[in-house]
Structure formats: structure tokens, C-alpha cells
Design a protein around this motif. Structure first.
Motif, PDB file in Angstrom:
ATOM      1  N   GLN A  59      -4.407  -8.822  10.357  1.00  0.00           N
ATOM      2  CA  GLN A  59      -5.232  -9.855   9.728  1.00  0.00           C
ATOM      3  C   GLN A  59      -4.379 -10.916   9.053  1.00  0.00           C
ATOM      4  N   ARG A  62      -2.646 -12.876  11.850  1.00  0.00           N
ATOM      5  CA  ARG A  62      -3.571 -13.361  12.882  1.00  0.00           C
ATOM      6  C   ARG A  62      -2.960 -13.183  14.273  1.00  0.00           C
ATOM      7  N   ALA A  90     -10.193  -6.548  13.235  1.00  0.00           N
ATOM      8  CA  ALA A  90      -8.728  -6.556  13.292  1.00  0.00           C
ATOM      9  C   ALA A  90      -8.264  -6.315  14.725  1.00  0.00           C
ATOM     10  N   THR A 151     -12.594 -10.666  17.781  1.00  0.00           N
ATOM     11  CA  THR A 151     -11.436  -9.796  17.904  1.00  0.00           C
ATOM     12  C   THR A 151     -11.757  -8.385  17.404  1.00  0.00           C
ATOM     13  N   SER A 205     -16.566 -13.707   6.739  1.00  0.00           N
ATOM     14  CA  SER A 205     -15.170 -13.472   7.107  1.00  0.00           C
ATOM     15  C   SER A 205     -14.715 -14.254   8.327  1.00  0.00           C
ATOM     16  N   ARG A 209     -10.933 -15.403   9.639  1.00  0.00           N
ATOM     17  CA  ARG A 209     -10.414 -15.040  10.966  1.00  0.00           C
ATOM     18  C   ARG A 209     -10.034 -16.269  11.787  1.00  0.00           C
ATOM     19  N   SER A 210     -10.747 -17.371  11.599  1.00  0.00           N
ATOM     20  CA  SER A 210     -10.462 -18.570  12.384  1.00  0.00           C
ATOM     21  C   SER A 210      -9.571 -19.561  11.651  1.00  0.00           C
ATOM     22  N   ARG A 235     -13.184 -10.730   3.209  1.00  0.00           N
ATOM     23  CA  ARG A 235     -12.058 -11.664   3.147  1.00  0.00           C
ATOM     24  C   ARG A 235     -12.393 -12.825   2.222  1.00  0.00           C
TER      25      ARG A 235
END
Length: 517
Positions: A59, A62, A90, A151, A205, A209-210, A235
Motif C-alpha cells: 500500500q 503502490r 492490497a 487491486t 480508500s 489507492r489512486s 486510509r
């Protein structure tokens, strides 16, 4: 011709792997033979620790993280952390050893029967190649699936006698995995925001993630919308000291609806609509509340109660929204009033306030102290991108080892890992990995002598007394010392600053136990 081992390490390098997180067993030894120097072996003393360390590392970078587990027993030990990784998206590529192919018909020791079924449903894909020659192609596919949005973890079972077999090196394509949202759907959300009188954003989250931290801020400031964090988000998604930050939505439908009833348009980004923690009865949604959603996860869109749903990359979608929405005058009054400073006492609120005051710039907070979560929301605001992690799945044991993986990924930032006394015991072996890795982590244990969060939650079910929630007699200073981590205990409020400053200023792992009143 290359061996399967040669091909595998070439594939790992192609996908940016620089570490292998594992706890080795006999069926994995051929994989580790002649392990190259450019891939570090990160040892965990329990598979739950191994998977959680890799989760935090994946995470924070990435990038996909590589995990090696021992046959069925090791995979079983890691399943709790695997569930957390799955819920958190993850991108883990997990390999597990399997007995020699010639022995499998004879029910051998360490054989994994139906190996691909064991980790399901908490992997995106699982495979056990039928031939040694097929292992490299399976690994390539595993990395592609792990990194394709949404993901998540994947699993490949590999027989112990496959690694030395010759094979053909598969082609290694480079894929662009960003899916752009439908422009028509973006236009629909723009129109909804432009006509709204009281808009709100609910961020999850998918922002982290992006990498869409700045885009979320830009959309908020251009539309003047209040920003709420989606229920049970794992997150950081928005600076919590921003004027338009409104707070944290609860995981209870009746309370959430009461909160959102103040708005006429709500746009959910990178989260379901919504994640519930307990059942509610007879909740009626406001008739004049319009919903929209932008997410890279089709399962999120499946939760939408009418309205507009747009599938695609969150950062790309927010960029398009910011470019197209009309500028709205932002209200001058803040959406959320700051709480009053807590009195000096051994309470979670005071501990959070002092950590907030003393933490170094850019520090990362990992939280697994459920009793202190409300105090953290009030007194320890998250203000930086990449600055917060917690378990997205509710299971304990994630925070301590995840902090070690995150510290490996972000060695230039101090990591502050907030743990309850109960939750810290699930994966306490991770302290050894922290010492072994020289992880720059301040472990802060809030010791209230039990599973207090569970006692609080039990009242929702009408339970005044609950068995099995007292956790007494633990010596965290001795526990830390046994794993090679220096530690201090705080009993009085006037001792707190000194202990925290010692921990936060030391390079490497330390532990502070705070005895709560």
C-alpha cells in the motif's frame, strides 16, 4: 534453457519486486536457493505477520508485494491477514509451497489438498499450475491480476520439485491498467453538483489507492462541498484540519441518514454506499437526497441506492470533475468545530493530543486501538497524503506488522503505530521483525487492561456483562525487550511528553506503554 527459478526472479524484477516477505519451510527451500542480492528477504516469525508486513509495504509503495508461505499450514496461519489485505485492496502475489508432484497421489506430509480452494474467497485469483513449465506464465498472470483495479491479493501454489525444471521464459508485457470513467457519467455528476444547494462529498480508500489526495481537495474547494469520510475507511482521504472537513460517517444506517439529511446531493468517491457495522431497522432515506458514486470497484457500484454510478479510475474521474464543475462560493463558517483540549490525565484523548503536538512533520499514523478511535478523530488529525492506515476488515493483528512494512517503504518518515493492549498481542512477533529491519516505528500501546471496545459495542445488543474481555498481567516492557525493542512505561500524565519525545526522536523501533486510567 532457464529454470523455473531463473524465470521467476526475472518476472519478479520486471514487476518491481525488491523484497520477498516470508517465513520459510521445507517446501519453499528450492525457491530460496541462490536468491539474488537485489531482492531482500524480509523474515516474519509468523505468517500473519508476514502477510501484514507485505500488505503495508504494497500500500505504501503502490506496487505489488511478493509473499512466500509454507504449504497449507503456513497459508492457514496467514489467512486472517489475507482477509484484511483483500478488503483493503492490497496487491499481494502470494506463493506457497506444495509437496513434490510424484508424492501428491499418496497424501504426503505437508501436501496441500485442493490448495487453490484454501485461500478463497479472499483472493482475486488462485492457481496451481499442472506442469512445472507453466509456473512462469502463472506468475505473470498473477501480477497482472493483482494490479488490475480493483487491486488485491492473488495466490499461486508451486510444487517443491518445480523450481529446478527447465522452462521457456514467457513474454513480459507492460500493461496500462487505468480505466478512464465514462465522460457521460462524469457529466451527469457535474450536473448534479452544479444544481445542488447543499452538496457533500463522501470519500473512501479509493482516494489513497489512486493517489487522488490533491484532486479530492480541489473538488471540495471548487464546489464548496462538505467532506465526510466514508464509514470504516482504512486510509487517509482528506486533510482533517481543512475548513470543509465535516467528520467521520458512522457505520450505522439510522445515524448516517440523520447526518446526510442536511444535504440535497451526496457524491461518494472510492467507497461503497455504505459499509454497515450493525443492523438497523426501518430507516427511511430522505426523498430529496440525490446520490452519485465514482469508484474503480464494480462491487461498490452494486451498493448504490439509485442515482448515478460511474466506474473508473478515481483520480482520473476527480480530475475530470474538477475541470468541469462550476465554481461555488464556499461558506465562511467551518463545517466542523474543533474539540476542546483534553485535561492532563491518562485518557485516550490526552494521549492523542500529545502525540499530535509532538509528532514530527510528515509522520505516518497506523491505528489499531478501537477504544481510542473517537479520541483520535477528535485530537489527532491526519493532515498528509500517505499519512494513515488502519485495518479495513475489523480483524485485529494488522497494525503492528503493517507498520514494519510501511516503515520499510517510507524510511524517511517516522511511523507511529497506535495499538490497544489486546490487539498488540495478536502479532507481537512483529516486534522482532521491527528490530531486525531497524524499522523507524514508535509503537504506542494504550493499555486499558482489556477489550474495552468490545464491551462498548456489546451495549448495542443489550449486554451489560461480557465474558473474555479482561486482559491483565501483560508486561509490555519485558515483551519488547525480549524482541530487541527498547521500551518505556508511562503511568502519570506528567511523564507522557518525555516518553513520547524519546520514542519519536529515536531512529529505529521503540515502544511506549501508556497505562490508561
Amino acid at each position: 534453457m532457464p529454470t523455473v527459478r531463473d524465470a521467476a526472479y526475472a518476472i519478479f524484477r520486471h514487476f518491481g519486486v525488491d523484497a520477498l516477505f516470508g517465513n520459510p519451510g521445507s517446501t519453499e527451500l528450492p525457491m530460496l536457493q541462490a536468491m539474488p542480492d537485489d531482492i531482500a528477504y524480509v523474515l516474519g516469525l509468523n505468517e500473519a505477520v508476514v502477510v501484514a508486513m507485505a500488505d503495508g509495504y504494497a500500500q505504501a509503495t503502490r506496487r505489488p508485494a511478493l509473499v512466500n508461505l509454507h504449504s497449507a499450514a503456513g497459508t492457514g496461519n496467514g489467512l486472517g491477514s489475507l482477509f484484511t489485505a483483500y478488503r483493503g485492496g492490497a496487491p499481494l502475489v502470494i506463493t506457497a509451497g506444495q509437496q513434490a508432484r510424484s508424492l501428491l497421489p499418496q497424501d504426503p506430509f505437508l501436501g496441500a489438498e485442493r490448495a487453490t480452494e484454501f485461500p478463497r474467497p479472499y483472493v482475486k485469483w488462485a492457481a496451481e499450475p499442472l506442469r512445472a513449465q507453466d509456473v512462469p506464465a502463472a506468475l505473470v498472470r498473477a501480477f497482472h491480476i493483482a494490479m488490475t483495479p480493483p487491486t488485491g491479493p492473488v495466490f499461486v501454489s508451486i510444487a517443491v520439485d518445480d523450481w529446478d525444471r527447465e522452462c521457456v521464459m514467457p513474454a513480459l508485457p507492460r500493461l496500462s491498467l487505468t480505466t478512464l470513467p465514462d465522460p457521460a457519467g462524469i457529466s451527469d455528476i457535474v450536473a448534479l453538483l452544479d444544481r445542488a444547494k447543499r452538496p457533500a462529498l463522501v470519500l473512501g480508500s479509493g482516494i489513497a489507492r489512486s493517489g487522488a489526495w490533491n484532486e479530492g481537495i480541489a473538488l471540495c474547494e471548487k464546489t464548496g462541498a462538505d467532506v465526510w469520510i466514508a464509514p470504516l475507511t482504512g486510509r487517509e482521504v482528506f486533510p482533517e484540519h481543512h475548513d470543509r472537513f465535516a467528520g467521520f460517517l458512522p457505520g450505522y444506517e439510522e445515524r448516517l441518514v440523520q447526518t446526510l439529511a442536511a444535504y440535497d446531493a451526496v457524491v461518494v468517491v472510492g467507497a461503497p454506499a455504505f459499509t454497515w457495522h450493525a443492523e438497523s431497522q426501518g430507516v427511511e432515506w430522505p426523498a430529496d437526497l440525490s446520490l452519485a458514486m465514482l469508484s474503480e470497484d464494480p462491487q461498490h457500484l452494486a451498493t448504490l441506492r439509485g442515482g448515478i454510478g460511474v466506474l473508473g479510475d478515481v483520480r482520473a474521474g476527480l480530475t475530470a470533475l474538477v475541470a468541469q464543475v462550476s465554481v461555488r462560493e464556499t461558506p465562511t463558517s467551518p463545517a466542523r468545530l474543533p474539540p476542546s483540549p483534553p485535561a492532563p490525565a491518562m485518557t485516550p484523548a490526552y494521549a492523542m493530543a500529545r502525540i499530535a503536538a509532538l509528532r514530527p512533520h510528515g509522520a505516518i499514523v497506523i491505528e489499531e486501538a478501537p477504544t481510542a478511535r473517537e479520541a483520535m478523530h477528535d485530537h489527532l488529525p491526519i493532515t498528509d497524503a500517505g499519512g494513515f492506515y488502519t485495518t479495513p476488515a475489523g480483524g485485529l493483528g494488522y497494525g503492528l506488522p503493517a507498520a514494519v512494512g510501511i516503515a520499510r517503504a517510507q524510511p524517511d518518515r517516522k511511523v507511529i503505530c497506535l495499538l490497544g493492549d489486546g490487539s498488540s498481542m495478536y502479532t507481537s512477533q512483529g516486534l522482532w521483525s521491527a528490530a531486525d529491519q531497524h524499522a523507524n516505528v514508535s509503537f504506542v500501546i494504550l493499555n486499558n487492561g482489556g477489550y474495552a471496545a468490545l464491551n462498548n459495542f456489546a451495549r448495542r445488543f443489550g449486554l451489560d456483562q461480557l465474558p473474555g474481555t479482561a486482559v491483565e498481567g501483560l508486561d509490555f516492557i519485558a515483551l519488547a525487550a525480549a524482541h530487541g525493542v527498547p521500551a518505556r512505561r508511562v503511568v502519570q500524565a506528567d511523564e507522557l511528553d518525555s516518553a513520547l519525545l524519546w520514542s519519536l526522536q529515536v531512529q529505529g523501533p521503540t515502544l511506549v506503554e501508556i497505562r490508561l486510567a
